[in-house]
Scaffold this motif. Structure first.
Motif, mmCIF file in Angstrom:
data_model
loop_
_atom_site.group_PDB
_atom_site.id
_atom_site.type_symbol
_atom_site.label_atom_id
_atom_site.label_comp_id
_atom_site.label_asym_id
_atom_site.label_seq_id
_atom_site.Cartn_x
_atom_site.Cartn_y
_atom_site.Cartn_z
ATOM 1 N N LEU A 134 -4.409 9.608 -3.778
ATOM 2 C CA LEU A 134 -4.857 8.234 -3.668
ATOM 3 C C LEU A 134 -4.576 7.654 -2.287
ATOM 4 C CD1 LEU A 134 -4.609 5.419 -6.259
ATOM 5 C CD2 LEU A 134 -3.430 5.100 -4.101
ATOM 6 N N GLY A 135 -3.377 7.912 -1.769
ATOM 7 C CA GLY A 135 -2.984 7.336 -0.484
ATOM 8 C C GLY A 135 -3.751 7.884 0.708
ATOM 9 N N ARG A 147 -7.119 1.837 -8.189
ATOM 10 C CA ARG A 147 -6.641 0.715 -7.373
ATOM 11 C C ARG A 147 -7.112 -0.613 -7.953
ATOM 12 N NH1 ARG A 147 -4.767 1.551 -2.292
ATOM 13 N NH2 ARG A 147 -4.935 3.642 -1.401
ATOM 14 N N LEU A 182 2.391 1.780 -3.424
ATOM 15 C CA LEU A 182 1.382 2.236 -4.385
ATOM 16 C C LEU A 182 1.057 3.710 -4.149
ATOM 17 C CD1 LEU A 182 -0.493 1.110 -6.663
ATOM 18 C CD2 LEU A 182 -2.265 0.917 -4.915
ATOM 19 N N ALA A 183 0.844 4.067 -2.891
ATOM 20 C CA ALA A 183 0.494 5.450 -2.576
ATOM 21 C C ALA A 183 1.637 6.380 -2.938
ATOM 22 C CB ALA A 183 0.148 5.577 -1.094
ATOM 23 N N GLU A 205 0.836 -1.185 0.000
ATOM 24 C CA GLU A 205 0.000 0.000 0.000
ATOM 25 C C GLU A 205 0.883 1.251 0.000
ATOM 26 O OE1 GLU A 205 -3.049 0.875 -0.389
ATOM 27 O OE2 GLU A 205 -2.602 2.961 0.114
#
Lengths: 155, 730
Positions: free
Chosen positions: B670-671, A140, A123-124, A120
């Motif tokens: 996004l995060g 996602r 990706l972030a 995660e």
């Protein structure tokens, strides 16, 4: 003074001033409008290209910095990872206005080449691009689908 | 017949037939809308491809794709056979729902059903009748499929292309009957979007990607704030660069007429124009706005709201000032809450831009716009040219959100191009200019007074709103400047709670900063006030906020069913772990009646710091034409509202906008987004727009969640100003 570099697999020579940000050189001297202007100061990611295969924000990259090196734009995305991502993006209907998506896909492809199953945090960090339309949840899903498709085709 | 033959002859353009049928629907007759109004909307090519004009501009909401499905459903052909085009500016291309040629109010799908659907139904009817004559069969024995008319029992099949000429000679049906949702084949179900291919390969082109032969690029220099004028400028450092074509002065209008309000540097390349502009040191003089400070303004707005002397802005549906004041005075218990929210920028990811070319014959403008008609009229007025000499070529936008309703950038581009006749010039704003350029969601303060009865329910609600008026600024106005701003009612009126006495008062406080329509408009601030007020009332009498709302909405079973649906998904009744809170907010769209409820789960991690755990949105937007597009709009609208809720604000100090970069106006990444679930409920109500139903509920839902977790109620936005910082996983 001219700058020569490899653009999407082909030699490119530009006579623009070497301090010209790559973003504007691509959009106006090379006729490649797929790379987008969003802020010009590296804060939005709309201008993301790949420099020697690594995602970079082209508004912060002067032409002199790419001399003799390899640049890939969205128009030149041509890898199994890239194709899987583009297909998943369409299947899962990720884009709304789509303005951010060139930059997102360049960042996503670079990540997927490095990491088939990013954490995660990875990706972030890699997908820090701003999407004003708010398509993140589908990004996602589509990223995961692309990774799965690649894994299945590898079998 | 002779008149119709002449008509057909005049409509034969480059191998395509126009089906007009009704003699009144001619190219000259723009003022009259034909009964079977498919004439302006549909054209066929000899190869069977259908070209449809769209009454909706492409700002990313997906309506063009929905249009293809609608045409395919009505005409029984493949959606891949349909090409969608942006129409020229013409009264025939107005959206009848809005009575304008513009894209706003989430009226796109309804607009398609009011225009393309009857047009296609009429065309299908005429094709069938033409085939009936050709095959010598009754119309009832025929059907349509795959772009052809079929007579099943004989196996006869006549492609539409062979019927166009005959069909065009027929009188159109007076009342074409479009398909009902029950008859939809493609609409109403998720469908693939092959058109998205261009948006993932960088080949889709936005306004900023316009490239006309010989095009020049322009950048602007502007003074601080909104009333600066140029005092002095030495142009020589810019002109010294060989590729610089011009350094131009742009005059203001109104109070700034005759004065230079911006300087344009024009070159063959944007990078050169930017470099040249960077060498200039213009001196600007601010006007009276130089003392403008948004914190002072905020206090003025709060004071005005507290004075409670606003003009009543709604007098129907139980709204009555005297009755409400009496009910408040008699209430068993009263609550008073003050809310305030800041100016907000749209921050479309594609910065504002326009391309224009002016010559003796006319003006052409290429622009990502939500209102091509407004651009045309504004340009014609500014250049004092007849409207028919101004052509506006509508391009897709990298986000609109209401910002691209305003013609300001197109006007600037035209002013530049007018000084370089015959040369196309593209003007692109910097991100700083985009954030500082105005047309904001207005700053606003509201005082809510609630009266509660012995049973704890709300007997009276008075909301006094103080803010600038959109009507005084926006080019999209339906009333003269100075009128009451009707958008200030949005969210307050036609909501679902049974409150016997309501009053909405409005006070104009306007420092002159241009304001405009921001996705969800008045609801973006009013639902924040309403939903926290209802929540506060529930807590004041020891009631669960969900149960309290269910009781207040008891007369609306569609609303209570939706709330129950949301509650079951969260799940609402589950006990909260320590430090966690659940909040909910409900909004009815005052125009469309769409119902949206959002629940947010938060965890307070430290004083003034919280995590977002989960967001759940349930919505009833009526009959859904394109389920994935609807879900996308609710998802995206929620994220849009979330950025504003967390940290979004445009502030002013000494007349200057403080925010210059996106790091000053943070947009959610996004995060930072927790799991977000969107549920679209099946509905039989007529279709309603959805683009603006996401933003209003997220801020009050988070606020209510924080209160549920033990925090003091945050009554101002952004949450950072109320002392709350979002924490995300490192």
């Amino acid at each position: 003074m001219s700058t020569s570099f490899e653009l999407n697999g082909r030699p490119c020579r530009l006579d623009e001033s070497p301090d010209t940000p790559l973003l504007w050189a691509l959009r106006e001297s090379c006729g490649l409008t797929g790379t987008k202007f969003g802020c010009g100061v590296g804060e939005c990611g709309a201008c993301t290209v790949q420099f020697e295969g690594r995602a970079m924000r082209s508004c912060l990259l002067p032409l002199a910095g790419v001399a003799g090196r390899r640049v890939t734009t969205i128009e030149g995305l041509d890898s199994p990872e890239g194709r899987a991502l583009q297909a998943a993006w369409v299947t899962h209907q990720v884009p709304q206005c789509g303005y951010c998506q060139s930059g997102v896909l360049m960042a996503a492809e670079a990540l997927l080449r490095e990491q088939r199953q990013p954490s995660e945090a990875q990706l972030a960090s890699a997908l820090g691009n701003l999407c004003r339309c708010g398509t993140y949840p589908r990004m996602r899903v589509a990223f995961a689908a692309a990774a799965r498709a690649l894994a299945e085709s590898a079998r | 017949m002779k008149r119709r033959s002449l008509l057909l002859h005049s409509l034969w353009v480059g191998g395509t037939w126009s089906l007009l049928g009704a003699p009144s629907a001619t190219a000259d007759d723009g003022a009259r809308v034909p009964a079977a109004a498919f004439g302006p909307w549909l054209r066929w090519s000899a190869d069977g491809r259908v070209r449809a004009f769209s009454p909706v501009a492409d700002v990313g909401q997906g309506t063009q794709a929905t249009l293809r499905l609608l045409v395919a459903d009505e005409l029984d052909l493949d959606p891949d056979q349909v090409d969608v085009e942006a129409p020229p500016v013409d009264p025939r291309y107005r959206n009848p729902v809005l009575r304008r040629q513009a894209t706003y109010g989430s009226a796109g799908f309804e607009g398609l059903r009011a225009t393309l659907a009857p047009a296609c139904a009429a065309a299908r009817d005429m094709l069938l009748r033409a085939a009936a004559a050709r095959l010598d069969r009754p119309v009832e024995a025929l059907s349509t499929e795959g772009g052809a008319v079929l007579h099943v029992s004989s196996g006869s099949r006549v492609p539409y292309t062979e019927l166009l000429a005959d069909a065009a000679r027929l009188a159109p049906p007076e009342r074409p009957v479009a398909k009902t949702p029950a008859q939809w084949r493609l609409l109403g179900r998720p469908q693939p979007r092959p058109d998205l291919q261009s948006r993932v390969t960088g080949t889709f082109r936005y306004g900023i990607d316009e490239r006309q032969p010989g095009q020049l690029q322009a950048v602007l220099l502007r003074g601080p704030g909104f009333d600066s004028v140029l005092e002095s400028l030495d142009e020589r450092p810019a002109r010294a660069l060989p590729a610089v074509q011009a350094v131009l002065r742009l005059p203001g209008d109104g109070a700034l007429a005759g004065k230079t309000v911006a300087v344009a540097v024009v070159a063959t390349r944007t990078a050169i124009a930017l470099k040249a502009a960077g060498r200039l040191q213009p001196r600007w003089r601010q006007g009276d706005q130089r003392t403008l400070d948004s914190e002072t303004l905020r206090q003025q707005l709060l004071a005005a709201a507290r004075r409670g002397e606003g003009v009543p802005v709604h007098r129907a549906d139980g709204f009555d000032r005297e009755r409400t004041r009496a009910a408040l005075a008699q209430a068993a218990r009263r609550l008073t809450l003050d809310f305030d929210v800041p100016y907000l920028a749209h921050a479309t990811l594609e910065p504002m831009n326009a391309t224009a070319c002016v010559d003796a014959e006319g003006v052409r403008v290429w622009v990502g716009t939500q209102a091509s008609e407004i651009v045309r009229d504004a340009v014609a007025a500014r250049l004092q040219r007849p409207a028919h000499t101004v052509q506006v070529i509508e391009r897709p936008s990298g986000g609109g959100f209401g910002r691209r309703l305003e013609p300001d950038v197109a006007l600037q581009a035209v002013q530049i191009a007018a000084q370089l006749p015959g040369r196309p010039v593209q003007l692109v704003w910097s991100r700083e200019q985009d954030l500082q350029g105005g047309w904001y969601r207005p700053i606003s303060a509201t005082q809510v007074q609630l009266g509660l009865g012995e049973d704890g329910l709300i007997t009276a609600l008075q909301a006094e709103v103080a803010q600038p008026s959109l009507v005084d600024h926006s080019a999209l106005r339906s009333r003269p400047p100075g009128s009451v701003d009707w958008t200030a009612r949005m969210g307050w009126i036609r909501q679902a709670y049974a409150i016997p006495a309501m009053h909405l008062g409005w006070t104009r406080v306007d420092p002159g900063v241009p304001c405009g329509y921001w996705r969800s408009v008045g609801s973006s601030q009013n639902i924040f006030s309403l939903e926290q007020s209802v929540d506060a009332a529930a807590r004041a009498v020891g009631r669960d906020p969900l149960d309290y709302r269910l009781q207040l909405c008891a007369a609306r079973p569609d609303v209570t069913a939706l709330l129950a649906d949301l509650a079951s998904r969260v799940p609402w009744r589950a006990p909260r772990p320590a430090g966690e809170g659940l909040g909910l907010a409900l909004a009815l769209d005052s125009s469309s009646g769409a119902i949206t409820a959002t629940a947010v789960s938060v965890r307070i991690t430290a004083p003034g710091r919280f995590r977002l755990l989960r967001i759940t949105v349930v919505s009833d937007v009526g009959v859904v034409g394109d389920p994935l597009a609807v879900e996308a709009q609710l998802m995206g609208g929620t994220v849009f509202g979330l950025s504003a809720a967390l940290a979004g604000e445009i502030t002013l100090r000494q007349g200057r906008v403080v925010q210059r970069r996106l790091s000053d106006y943070p947009l959610v990444q996004l995060g930072q987004l927790p799991p977000l679930e969107v549920v679209v409920r099946a509905s039989q109500r007529p279709p309603a727009g959805v683009g603006e139903d996401g933003p209003p509920t997220i801020a009050p839902a988070i606020a209510n969640a924080l209160v549920d977790a033990g925090a003091q109620r945050p009554t101002r936005l952004p949450l950072t100003r109320a002392g709350w910082q979002l924490e995300t996983a490192a």
